[in-house]
Design a protein around this motif. Structure first.
Motif, PDB file in Angstrom:
ATOM      1  N   UNK A 195       5.727  27.867  29.977  1.00 46.99           N
ATOM      2  CA  UNK A 195       5.977  29.128  30.671  1.00 46.99           C
ATOM      3  C   UNK A 195       4.603  29.631  31.113  1.00 46.99           C
ATOM      4  N   UNK A 196       4.275  29.577  32.409  1.00 40.03           N
ATOM      5  CA  UNK A 196       2.901  29.840  32.850  1.00 40.03           C
ATOM      6  C   UNK A 196       2.417  31.282  32.630  1.00 40.03           C
ATOM      7  N   UNK A 197       3.276  32.256  32.791  1.00 46.05           N
ATOM      8  CA  UNK A 197       2.795  33.650  32.732  1.00 46.05           C
ATOM      9  C   UNK A 197       3.403  34.420  31.562  1.00 46.05           C
ATOM     10  N   UNK A 198       2.706  35.470  31.156  1.00 44.53           N
ATOM     11  CA  UNK A 198       3.212  36.321  30.079  1.00 44.53           C
ATOM     12  C   UNK A 198       2.351  36.233  28.839  1.00 44.53           C
ATOM     13  N   UNK A 199       1.454  35.248  28.804  1.00 38.40           N
ATOM     14  CA  UNK A 199       0.499  35.153  27.699  1.00 38.40           C
ATOM     15  C   UNK A 199      -0.829  35.765  28.124  1.00 38.40           C
ATOM     16  N   UNK A 200      -1.884  35.498  27.371  1.00 43.96           N
ATOM     17  CA  UNK A 200      -3.187  36.113  27.693  1.00 43.96           C
ATOM     18  C   UNK A 200      -3.833  35.466  28.922  1.00 43.96           C
ATOM     19  N   UNK A 201      -3.425  34.250  29.278  1.00 44.55           N
ATOM     20  CA  UNK A 201      -4.024  33.541  30.413  1.00 44.55           C
ATOM     21  C   UNK A 201      -3.599  34.176  31.735  1.00 44.55           C
ATOM     22  N   UNK A 202      -2.339  34.556  31.830  1.00 46.06           N
ATOM     23  CA  UNK A 202      -1.832  35.205  33.049  1.00 46.06           C
ATOM     24  C   UNK A 202      -0.837  36.286  32.639  1.00 46.06           C
ATOM     25  N   UNK A 203      -1.373  37.421  32.119  1.00 45.09           N
ATOM     26  CA  UNK A 203      -0.477  38.451  31.591  1.00 45.09           C
ATOM     27  C   UNK A 203       0.334  39.120  32.702  1.00 45.09           C
TER      28      UNK A 203
END
Ligand code: UT7
Length: 333
Positions: A195-203
């Motif tokens: 899942x590319x977004x939603x973590x610290x890398x791409x909040x």
């Protein structure tokens, strides 16, 4: 050093059944394609998703496992919670479950190993018990993944279901129990399933959410065919490692409980490994892929149906995002 034994098992799936025909009304798919390619006929999805999290699914499974083990929440001294859909970014869902159960004497942490989550969690629990540190570990795999699926992506949405499974693990002087667990990872392939977004890398922050939502980056991205091939390979390796480590052969396995990713993967692995059809537990037709919950749910069903007897050799294997994979060998006592 004591051995570690599973003394209670429990499971839970939401009541709401979503059939392949239900999905064919909202996306370009059909029952024949889904059954032929995956073996899935239906799955369970939480109906009213507002303010329901993985811990709410885990609670009934955990209570069932505790009851079967003859334990109360106060007896638990550690909760290991495997999930890739935690209730919050923080705290860990294990802490939410601790509160729900009233397990006031337990330490608690989460394990993030996707579809291999049960094996990774079991491996942690096994070590805490065998080291003598803990006397009553509650290990759950629970997933509320339906709200992370892209409704416009038929190739992923049809695969997954919500659910939870739980085991209680205690020390024992008896011979057997959890004989071994092995875990592996290959981060080099992480983009095959993520899942590319939603973590610290791409909040998903203000100003970014429009780009993220437009591209569907908050949803699962999967390269299904690549994953299929790697999965068959890793499953087979995992089974062999469990057997070799303990000096067993394929024919010694009484029950094989694979992570339920795709019935065709399970069939292919069984053919490769020359497993008899009656050795593998398959229930993906009813629940889809419930990721960290799939092995304990299958374990509970196999026990309920009398398919596992005292003294049986049970081998579990899983494979999933990370990529991660692993195995467990259990002499059922
Ligand atoms: O738990 C671990 C994580 N998950 C896995 O291990 C999953 C591993 N992969 C798989 O299980 C399989 O690759 C899938 C079930 C995801 C897909 O099966 P496939 O046989 O590899 O199909 P495909 O991706 O090659 O797609 C074949 C066709 C495509 O159409 P075209 O391009 O041939 O016209 C897809 O667009 O099937 C189409 N398709 C669908 N058609 C109807 C994909 N999804 C669907 C669908 N309904 N739901």
């Amino acid at each position: 050093m004591p051995n570690a034994k599973i003394t209670g098992t429990g499971w839970y799936v939401p009541d709401n059944v979503v059939t392949n025909d239900d999905l064919s009304k909202v996306m370009d798919t059909n029952d024949q394609w889904i059954v032929e390619r995956t073996g899935i006929k239906e799955r369970r999805w939480v109906k009213d998703r507002k303010f329901v999290g993985a811990a709410a699914l885990a609670e009934p499974a955990a209570r069932m496992a505790l009851e079967k083990a003859g334990k109360t929440p106060a007896d638990i001294d550690l909760i290991v919670f495997s999930t890739m859909t935690p209730d919050y970014v923080l705290p860990a869902s294990s802490c939410i479950l601790q509160k729900k159960l009233g397990a006031v004497n337990a330490g608690a942490f989460d394990v993030v190993a996707a579809c291999s989550g049960f094996i990774y969690g079991l491996s942690c629990a096994e070590k805490f018990v065998k080291s003598g540190m803990n006397k009553c570990v509650l290990m759950v795999g629970a997933e509320l993944f339906s709200n992370r699926l892209d409704p416009s992506d038929r190739s992923t949405t049809v695969l997954f279901g919500d659910g939870a499974g739980a085991v209680v693990i205690e020390p024992t002087d008896e011979e057997g129990g959890i004989l071994s667990t092995h875990v592996h990872a290959d981060g080099g392939n992480y983009e095959i399933l993520y899942v590319p977004a939603g973590g610290s890398y791409d909040p998903i922050s203000k100003g970014e959410h429009e780009r993220i939502y437009n591209e569907g980056l908050q949803f699962l991205q999967m390269k299904g065919q690549e994953l299929f091939k790697i999965g068959v390979q890793r499953f087979s390796e995992a089974i062999m490692e469990a057997l070799t480590h303990n000096g067993f052969k394929i024919e010694d396995i009484d029950v094989f409980i694979p992570h339920q990713a795709n019935a065709r993967i399970i069939e292919m692995v069984a053919r490769r490994m020359k497993l008899r059809p009656d050795q593998s537990i398959v229930n993906i037709d009813k629940y889809g892929n419930t990721t960290a919950a799939s092995i304990p749910i299958a374990l509970c069903e196999a026990l309920d149906k009398g398919m596992i007897k005292k003294g049986d050799l049970v081998v579990m294997a899983a494979f999933g995002s990370g990529l991660t994979w692993g195995s467990a060998a259990i002499r059922w006592i």
